[in-house]
Design a protein around this motif. Structure first.
Motif, mmCIF file in Angstrom:
data_model
loop_
_atom_site.group_PDB
_atom_site.id
_atom_site.type_symbol
_atom_site.label_atom_id
_atom_site.label_comp_id
_atom_site.label_asym_id
_atom_site.label_seq_id
_atom_site.Cartn_x
_atom_site.Cartn_y
_atom_site.Cartn_z
ATOM 1 N N LYS A 27 0.831 -1.212 0.000
ATOM 2 C CA LYS A 27 0.000 0.000 0.000
ATOM 3 C C LYS A 27 0.864 1.260 0.000
ATOM 4 C CE LYS A 27 -4.241 -1.792 2.129
ATOM 5 N NZ LYS A 27 -5.137 -1.742 3.320
ATOM 6 N N HIS A 28 2.045 1.170 0.587
ATOM 7 C CA HIS A 28 2.946 2.330 0.586
ATOM 8 C C HIS A 28 3.381 2.669 -0.837
ATOM 9 C CE1 HIS A 28 3.076 2.427 4.927
ATOM 10 N NE2 HIS A 28 3.480 1.168 4.982
ATOM 11 N N ILE A 29 3.567 1.621 -1.650
ATOM 12 C CA ILE A 29 3.921 1.828 -3.056
ATOM 13 C C ILE A 29 2.780 2.528 -3.769
ATOM 14 C CG2 ILE A 29 4.269 0.600 -5.243
ATOM 15 C CD1 ILE A 29 5.868 -1.483 -3.648
ATOM 16 N N TYR A 30 1.573 2.048 -3.530
ATOM 17 C CA TYR A 30 0.405 2.668 -4.160
ATOM 18 C C TYR A 30 0.292 4.140 -3.766
ATOM 19 C CZ TYR A 30 -4.279 3.758 -5.680
ATOM 20 O OH TYR A 30 -5.350 4.364 -6.299
ATOM 21 N N ASN A 31 0.502 4.411 -2.502
ATOM 22 C CA ASN A 31 0.376 5.791 -2.026
ATOM 23 C C ASN A 31 1.384 6.720 -2.710
ATOM 24 O OD1 ASN A 31 -1.699 5.045 -0.311
ATOM 25 N ND2 ASN A 31 -0.356 4.734 1.463
ATOM 26 N N ARG A 32 2.592 6.220 -2.927
ATOM 27 C CA ARG A 32 3.590 7.035 -3.625
ATOM 28 C C ARG A 32 3.166 7.282 -5.079
ATOM 29 N NH1 ARG A 32 7.398 3.937 -0.457
ATOM 30 N NH2 ARG A 32 7.766 2.459 -2.175
ATOM 31 N N MET A 33 2.636 6.254 -5.703
ATOM 32 C CA MET A 33 2.170 6.409 -7.083
ATOM 33 C C MET A 33 0.971 7.352 -7.156
ATOM 34 S SD MET A 33 3.899 4.960 -9.463
ATOM 35 C CE MET A 33 2.659 4.832 -10.757
ATOM 36 N N GLU A 34 0.119 7.280 -6.167
ATOM 37 C CA GLU A 34 -1.047 8.158 -6.128
ATOM 38 C C GLU A 34 -0.610 9.613 -6.050
ATOM 39 O OE1 GLU A 34 -5.337 7.899 -3.933
ATOM 40 O OE2 GLU A 34 -3.572 7.924 -2.611
ATOM 41 N N SER A 35 0.423 9.889 -5.265
ATOM 42 C CA SER A 35 0.938 11.261 -5.155
ATOM 43 C C SER A 35 1.524 11.724 -6.483
ATOM 44 C CB SER A 35 2.006 11.332 -4.060
ATOM 45 O OG SER A 35 1.446 11.052 -2.796
ATOM 46 N N LEU A 36 2.245 10.840 -7.154
ATOM 47 C CA LEU A 36 2.814 11.202 -8.454
ATOM 48 C C LEU A 36 1.716 11.422 -9.497
ATOM 49 C CD1 LEU A 36 5.963 8.915 -8.889
ATOM 50 C CD2 LEU A 36 5.900 11.396 -8.639
ATOM 51 N N ALA A 37 0.656 10.646 -9.412
ATOM 52 C CA ALA A 37 -0.447 10.799 -10.362
ATOM 53 C C ALA A 37 -1.087 12.173 -10.224
ATOM 54 C CB ALA A 37 -1.483 9.698 -10.144
ATOM 55 N N GLN B 270 -1.600 15.007 -12.971
ATOM 56 C CA GLN B 270 -3.016 15.286 -13.218
ATOM 57 C C GLN B 270 -3.702 14.139 -13.959
ATOM 58 O OE1 GLN B 270 -2.607 19.208 -15.179
ATOM 59 N NE2 GLN B 270 -3.315 20.140 -13.256
ATOM 60 N N CYS B 271 -3.496 12.943 -13.425
ATOM 61 C CA CYS B 271 -4.133 11.765 -14.012
ATOM 62 C C CYS B 271 -4.448 10.776 -12.899
ATOM 63 C CB CYS B 271 -3.228 11.118 -15.053
ATOM 64 S SG CYS B 271 -1.682 10.447 -14.399
ATOM 65 N N PHE B 272 -5.144 9.716 -13.241
ATOM 66 C CA PHE B 272 -5.424 8.663 -12.273
ATOM 67 C C PHE B 272 -4.168 7.825 -12.040
ATOM 68 C CE2 PHE B 272 -9.702 9.238 -14.249
ATOM 69 C CZ PHE B 272 -10.361 9.695 -13.116
ATOM 70 N N THR B 273 -4.100 7.189 -10.883
ATOM 71 C CA THR B 273 -2.960 6.337 -10.555
ATOM 72 C C THR B 273 -2.796 5.224 -11.590
ATOM 73 O OG1 THR B 273 -3.395 6.779 -8.212
ATOM 74 C CG2 THR B 273 -1.877 4.978 -8.722
ATOM 75 N N ALA B 274 -3.896 4.616 -11.968
ATOM 76 C CA ALA B 274 -3.856 3.553 -12.973
ATOM 77 C C ALA B 274 -3.298 4.074 -14.299
ATOM 78 C CB ALA B 274 -5.243 2.961 -13.180
ATOM 79 N N GLN B 275 -3.675 5.296 -14.657
ATOM 80 C CA GLN B 275 -3.186 5.866 -15.915
ATOM 81 C C GLN B 275 -1.678 6.085 -15.886
ATOM 82 O OE1 GLN B 275 -5.821 9.281 -16.138
ATOM 83 N NE2 GLN B 275 -6.956 8.333 -17.818
#
Length: 348
Positions: A250-260, A264-269
């Motif tokens: 989840k920490h990895i996801y959170n870092r990606m979410e911040s970069l997204a 200005q895009c979704f994390t998945a994008q």
């Protein structure tokens, strides 16, 4: 985000044998279960048609998905689309899957031919654009398997040959018998095993690269992080989605979410855009059962990343911090074994 229907999906050459596909493909496996409950034929056909209408022409299935039902569904959808504009990929080689993880792998010439004939019938098509060996049976020399595939090409039943989850030695030997057009491997921000040896080999030989699970089996879509996975989902017991491993990831996801947010895009994008930016010869095949997720995936084509962006994104997912194996236990290695006993269950 731009409307998916207004995004121009680029066309690219997959391999150097002449196959041209949409830069983004569509993995059909989930339409008949695995990640969630199967969708109805009506809904499955609808999302395939919607993907096509939005510019995706490269559709991926396999005989083992849904124990043949996936090919039947894809075939029904193709009847409502212009066949000549579709690049259809399917696979053979997994004769059965059981849990705990084990695979029955077959690659004899007779099996290759019988699988191809059966897939043509289920799909109700005259030819398959790209026919993959899904897993390699090392009890059969790859030269024998490829020899039969070469005959199927000569007969017009398949146009191009692909391999999936093959070793470098197998790729070279297979390519010497008949050109390999594409190699399908798992590749995403948190699964990057193929970057050291296999990607350079593919580029040396002119083989296109088709990443499956480019969103980390949906991890970078966020549902496993912000919600809970359905109990019938294939990934609900996946090593990276359970217990302490999921909490660490989840920490990895959170870092990606911040970069997204920065982009200005979704994390998945952002995660999918990273894969798309790995080269013009890279064609990921994310799948989904929802139109909104399809639109998000197509929207990733609008995310532009420079070299520094790619390094920053890679750095947000340090491979030594990814908790859990990329697949179930020793399943990755079981592809190199031929199980003589029938599977306990016939499910993917």
């Amino acid at each position: 985000m731009a409307e998916a229907s207004k995004i121009q999906v680029p066309r690219v050459k997959l391999g150097n044998q002449g196959l041209e596909v949409s830069k983004l493909g569509f993995g059909c496996m989930g339409l008949t279960g695995v990640y969630n409950s199967p969708v109805s034929d009506e809904d499955g056909i609808s999302i395939i048609k919607d993907a096509f209408n939005k510019g995706i022409t490269f559709f991926d299935t396999a005989d083992v998905y849904g124990t043949h039902t996936n090919e039947v569904l894809v075939g029904k959808a193709l009847k409502q689309l212009p066949r000549e504009k579709i690049q259809l990929a399917t696979k053979f080689g997994i004769a059965g899957v059981a849990f705990p993880p084990s695979m029955k792998i077959k690659g004899t010439p007779e099996y290759v031919r019988s699988c191809c004939e059966a897939s043509l019938k289920r799909l109700d098509v005259d030819y398959i654009d790209l026919y993959y060996q899904h897993r390699v049976d090392t009890t059969v020399p790859i030269e024998e398997t490829m020899g039969e595939l070469k005959k199927l090409v000569e007969e017009g039943k398949i146009k191009y040959v692909g391999l999936s989850e093959a070793s470098p030695d197998t790729i070279r030997r297979a390519h010497a018998v008949h050109p390999i057009t594409a190699l399908q491997m798992e590749w995403s921000l948190w699964t990057r095993d193929i970057e050291g040896e296999i990607i350079p080999l593919c580029r040396e030989l002119g083989i296109g690269i088709v990443p499956y699970s480019p969103l980390g089996r949906g991890f970078f879509g966020g549902k496993a992080v912000v919600e809970s996975l359905p109990s019938n989902s294939f990934v609900s017991s996946h090593p990276r989605f359970v217990g302490e491993n999921l909490e660490k990831n989840k920490h990895i996801y959170n870092r990606m979410e911040s970069l997204a947010k920065k982009h200005q895009c979704f994390t998945a994008q952002l995660a999918l855009a990273w894969v798309l930016h790995q080269g013009d010869d890279v064609v990921p095949i994310p799948g989904t059962t929802k139109i909104k997720n399809l639109d998000v995936n197509i929207g990733s084509l609008k995310v532009k990343l420079g070299e520094e962006d790619l390094k920053e994104i890679s750095g947000a997912v340090p491979l030594d911090q990814v908790a859990g194996d990329r697949t179930y236990g020793n399943l990755m290695h079981l592809q190199w074994k031929f199980a003589n006993t029938p599977p306990k269950e016939s499910k993917v």
